[in-house]
Design a protein around this motif. Structure first.
Motif, PDB file in Angstrom:
ATOM      1  N   ALA A 121       0.842  -1.196   0.000  1.00 62.67           N
ATOM      2  CA  ALA A 121       0.000   0.000   0.000  1.00 62.67           C
ATOM      3  C   ALA A 121       0.878   1.247   0.000  1.00 62.67           C
ATOM      4  O   ALA A 121       2.068   1.192   0.332  1.00 62.67           O
ATOM      5  N   SER A 122       0.278   2.359  -0.378  1.00 63.18           N
ATOM      6  CA  SER A 122       1.013   3.627  -0.375  1.00 63.18           C
ATOM      7  C   SER A 122       0.150   4.712   0.238  1.00 63.18           C
ATOM      8  O   SER A 122      -1.081   4.665   0.194  1.00 63.18           O
ATOM      9  N   ILE A 123       0.830   5.694   0.819  1.00 63.41           N
ATOM     10  CA  ILE A 123       0.177   6.907   1.300  1.00 63.41           C
ATOM     11  C   ILE A 123       0.695   8.073   0.476  1.00 63.41           C
ATOM     12  O   ILE A 123       1.905   8.202   0.265  1.00 63.41           O
ATOM     13  N   CYS A 124      -0.213   8.885  -0.015  1.00 57.53           N
ATOM     14  CA  CYS A 124       0.127  10.097  -0.756  1.00 57.53           C
ATOM     15  C   CYS A 124       0.978   9.762  -1.985  1.00 57.53           C
ATOM     16  O   CYS A 124       0.634   8.897  -2.774  1.00 57.53           O
ATOM     17  N   THR A 125       2.143  10.404  -2.131  1.00 58.32           N
ATOM     18  CA  THR A 125       2.958  10.186  -3.332  1.00 58.32           C
ATOM     19  C   THR A 125       3.779   8.908  -3.273  1.00 58.32           C
ATOM     20  O   THR A 125       4.545   8.618  -4.195  1.00 58.32           O
ATOM     21  N   GLY A 126       3.604   8.109  -2.230  1.00 62.01           N
ATOM     22  CA  GLY A 126       4.195   6.780  -2.233  1.00 62.01           C
ATOM     23  C   GLY A 126       3.693   5.963  -3.414  1.00 62.01           C
ATOM     24  O   GLY A 126       4.327   4.992  -3.833  1.00 62.01           O
ATOM     25  N   ALA A 127       2.548   6.393  -3.994  1.00 59.74           N
ATOM     26  CA  ALA A 127       2.014   5.714  -5.176  1.00 59.74           C
ATOM     27  C   ALA A 127       2.975   5.795  -6.355  1.00 59.74           C
ATOM     28  O   ALA A 127       2.966   4.922  -7.231  1.00 59.74           O
ATOM     29  N   PHE A 128       3.839   6.828  -6.412  1.00 59.13           N
ATOM     30  CA  PHE A 128       4.839   6.917  -7.476  1.00 59.13           C
ATOM     31  C   PHE A 128       5.764   5.705  -7.426  1.00 59.13           C
ATOM     32  O   PHE A 128       6.185   5.193  -8.470  1.00 59.13           O
ATOM     33  N   VAL A 129       6.095   5.262  -6.224  1.00 56.26           N
ATOM     34  CA  VAL A 129       6.986   4.110  -6.062  1.00 56.26           C
ATOM     35  C   VAL A 129       6.288   2.838  -6.526  1.00 56.26           C
ATOM     36  O   VAL A 129       6.858   2.023  -7.253  1.00 56.26           O
ATOM     37  N   LEU A 130       5.034   2.656  -6.107  1.00 55.63           N
ATOM     38  CA  LEU A 130       4.292   1.461  -6.511  1.00 55.63           C
ATOM     39  C   LEU A 130       4.129   1.417  -8.028  1.00 55.63           C
ATOM     40  O   LEU A 130       4.260   0.358  -8.646  1.00 55.63           O
ATOM     41  N   ALA A 131       3.856   2.581  -8.634  1.00 59.63           N
ATOM     42  CA  ALA A 131       3.709   2.623 -10.091  1.00 59.63           C
ATOM     43  C   ALA A 131       5.036   2.336 -10.783  1.00 59.63           C
ATOM     44  O   ALA A 131       5.089   1.623 -11.788  1.00 59.63           O
ATOM     45  N   SER A 132       6.128   2.873 -10.247  1.00 55.56           N
ATOM     46  CA  SER A 132       7.446   2.625 -10.832  1.00 55.56           C
ATOM     47  C   SER A 132       7.821   1.152 -10.764  1.00 55.56           C
ATOM     48  O   SER A 132       8.546   0.644 -11.619  1.00 55.56           O
ATOM     49  N   ALA A 133       7.315   0.462  -9.739  1.00 53.52           N
ATOM     50  CA  ALA A 133       7.584  -0.968  -9.582  1.00 53.52           C
ATOM     51  C   ALA A 133       6.683  -1.826 -10.469  1.00 53.52           C
ATOM     52  O   ALA A 133       6.823  -3.050 -10.492  1.00 53.52           O
ATOM     53  N   GLY A 134       5.751  -1.197 -11.187  1.00 53.55           N
ATOM     54  CA  GLY A 134       4.850  -1.936 -12.062  1.00 53.55           C
ATOM     55  C   GLY A 134       3.659  -2.543 -11.355  1.00 53.55           C
ATOM     56  O   GLY A 134       2.876  -3.266 -11.974  1.00 53.55           O
ATOM     57  N   LEU A 135       3.483  -2.230 -10.061  1.00 53.12           N
ATOM     58  CA  LEU A 135       2.406  -2.854  -9.293  1.00 53.12           C
ATOM     59  C   LEU A 135       1.036  -2.276  -9.618  1.00 53.12           C
ATOM     60  O   LEU A 135       0.009  -2.872  -9.263  1.00 53.12           O
ATOM     61  N   LEU A 136       1.015  -1.107 -10.254  1.00 49.70           N
ATOM     62  CA  LEU A 136      -0.261  -0.453 -10.537  1.00 49.70           C
ATOM     63  C   LEU A 136      -0.662  -0.532 -12.008  1.00 49.70           C
ATOM     64  O   LEU A 136      -1.679   0.037 -12.401  1.00 49.70           O
ATOM     65  N   ASP A 137       0.106  -1.214 -12.818  1.00 47.86           N
ATOM     66  CA  ASP A 137      -0.209  -1.302 -14.243  1.00 47.86           C
ATOM     67  C   ASP A 137      -1.605  -1.889 -14.448  1.00 47.86           C
ATOM     68  O   ASP A 137      -1.923  -2.978 -13.942  1.00 47.86           O
ATOM     69  N   GLY A 138      -2.446  -1.163 -15.178  1.00 48.16           N
ATOM     70  CA  GLY A 138      -3.787  -1.638 -15.459  1.00 48.16           C
ATOM     71  C   GLY A 138      -4.735  -1.586 -14.287  1.00 48.16           C
ATOM     72  O   GLY A 138      -5.856  -2.091 -14.370  1.00 48.16           O
ATOM     73  N   ARG A 139      -4.309  -0.992 -13.187  1.00 46.12           N
ATOM     74  CA  ARG A 139      -5.135  -0.934 -11.983  1.00 46.12           C
ATOM     75  C   ARG A 139      -5.624   0.493 -11.731  1.00 46.12           C
ATOM     76  O   ARG A 139      -5.009   1.461 -12.163  1.00 46.12           O
ATOM     77  N   ALA A 140      -6.697   0.593 -10.947  1.00 41.87           N
ATOM     78  CA  ALA A 140      -7.139   1.895 -10.460  1.00 41.87           C
ATOM     79  C   ALA A 140      -6.252   2.293  -9.292  1.00 41.87           C
ATOM     80  O   ALA A 140      -5.865   1.458  -8.468  1.00 41.87           O
ATOM     81  N   ALA A 141      -5.896   3.566  -9.227  1.00 35.60           N
ATOM     82  CA  ALA A 141      -5.022   4.059  -8.154  1.00 35.60           C
ATOM     83  C   ALA A 141      -5.289   5.533  -7.941  1.00 35.60           C
ATOM     84  O   ALA A 141      -5.917   6.204  -8.763  1.00 35.60           O
ATOM     85  N   THR A 142      -4.798   6.054  -6.825  1.00 36.00           N
ATOM     86  CA  THR A 142      -4.896   7.478  -6.565  1.00 36.00           C
ATOM     87  C   THR A 142      -3.611   7.967  -5.927  1.00 36.00           C
ATOM     88  O   THR A 142      -2.753   7.173  -5.509  1.00 36.00           O
TER      89      THR A 142
END
Length: 338
Positions: A121-142
């Motif tokens: 999971a990520s909080i705030c801009t931690g989502a940049f890390v998850l996306a960079s790792a490919g974990l959010l490809d094709g997924r809904a995220a914020t």
């Protein structure tokens, strides 16, 4: 499960949460994870056994700079990620300057330690890390609405929704700013151990027990001017009558407003329409009844104000992606394990 010698976590029976803090981190987010998960107790009691063990780790053990005038001394390096059941990546000022959609070598090495099946999971801009790792490809995220444009340019393969508080993809979750991080942590506790535990944590942390992930993260007028009308009285009135028919006109009358003005004021304060909010509260009431009572589903629907079992199933599936019966069975199983 036996722990190996030198393990980072010391309580194998508890759900293990590793918080990854990077340089120029926001200490408030680190505190949120420890405070919220640290309050969760078996039986929703202050005397109950802790349900989570939370440790902080960094890409390298030692001092981590924050956005304040102090540092945080982090005892553990990325080895903690290999033992975690849940990994939470909090934000860093580094995210605001990210130019390439790829992990740095140290981050890639750290993420390689995470076991398959671990919830991330990520909080705030931690989502940049998850996306960079490919974990959010094709997924809904914020992510935080201020950085949504940058995120969308870097990660077009992610289904970004910058208008929600958090997203739940099952094994990968994201949230908006700091306050939404609280909502996300409570949501995960609710998923893991039920509403009674999550509500108890919310009470002791003095925060609202539940805000839907789909609620708007950016409300133009979150705090009314002292002379401005509010909708708090109407909301409290409606909450006391969830099992009764409640109309928009009745809610507006509690504030002595026209329906039009009340609806506009309500949306400005809460981020959704009055009737959508009312449905959300009724679904939450149904969840409580399913967890805490043996009432048949049709009686749960009636007491929650959703009328019929069919209507309850429709709204329940829309909100949670499951049926009332499956939900109840899952939490009865959870109670047996606990």
């Amino acid at each position: 499960m036996a722990m190996r010698s030198g393990a980072v976590f010391s309580h194998p029976a508890r759900h293990r949460v590793a918080v990854l803090a990077r340089q120029m981190t926001l200490p408030i987010e680190l505190g949120i994870v420890h405070q919220v998960f640290g309050q969760a107790r078996a039986g929703a009691s202050a005397d109950g056994e802790p349900l989570y063990e939370v440790v902080t780790c960094a890409l390298r053990a030692g001092r981590v700079r924050t956005d304040g005038d102090f540092t945080v001394n982090v005892e553990h390096g990325p080895e903690a990620l290999a033992e975690a059941d849940t990994v939470i990546v909090i934000s860093s000022y580094e995210d605001y300057e990210q130019r390439e959609p790829a992990l740095s070598a140290p981050l890639a090495g750290a993420f390689a330690r995470i076991r398959p099946g671990t919830r991330v999971a990520s909080i705030c801009t931690g989502a940049f890390v998850l996306a960079s790792a490919g974990l959010l490809d094709g997924r809904a995220a914020t992510t935080h609405w201020r950085y949504a444009d940058r995120f969308a340019r870097l990660f077009p393969q992610v289904e970004l929704d910058a208008n929600v508080l958090y997203s739940d993809g099952g094994d990968v979750l994201t949230s908006a700013g700091c306050a939404a991080g609280i909502d996300l942590c409570l949501h995960m506790i609710r998923r893991d151990f039920g509403m009674a535990v999550a509500n108890d944590v919310a009470r002791r942390t003095v925060v609202p027990p539940h805000r839907e992930g789909g609620q708007s993260q950016y409300i133009r007028h979150p705090v009314p001017e002292p002379s401005s009308p509010s909708t708090a009285v109407a909301r409290a009135w409606a909450l006391r009558r969830l099992g009764e028919p409640v109309t928009l006109a009745q809610m507006a009358a509690q504030e002595a407003m026209s329906v039009r003005n009340f609806t506009r004021r309500f949306r400005d304060e809460v981020g959704t329409t009055p009737m959508n909010w009312l449905t959300q509260q009724r679904v939450e009431r149904a969840r409580e009844l399913l967890e805490e009572s043996d009432l048949p589903v049709d009686q749960v629907a009636e007491q929650a104000g959703l009328g019929t079992a069919a209507n309850l199933r429709k709204h329940f599936h829309a909100a949670l992606g499951t049926s009332p019966t499956t939900y109840r069975a899952a939490f009865r199983e959870l109670d047996t394990v606990a």
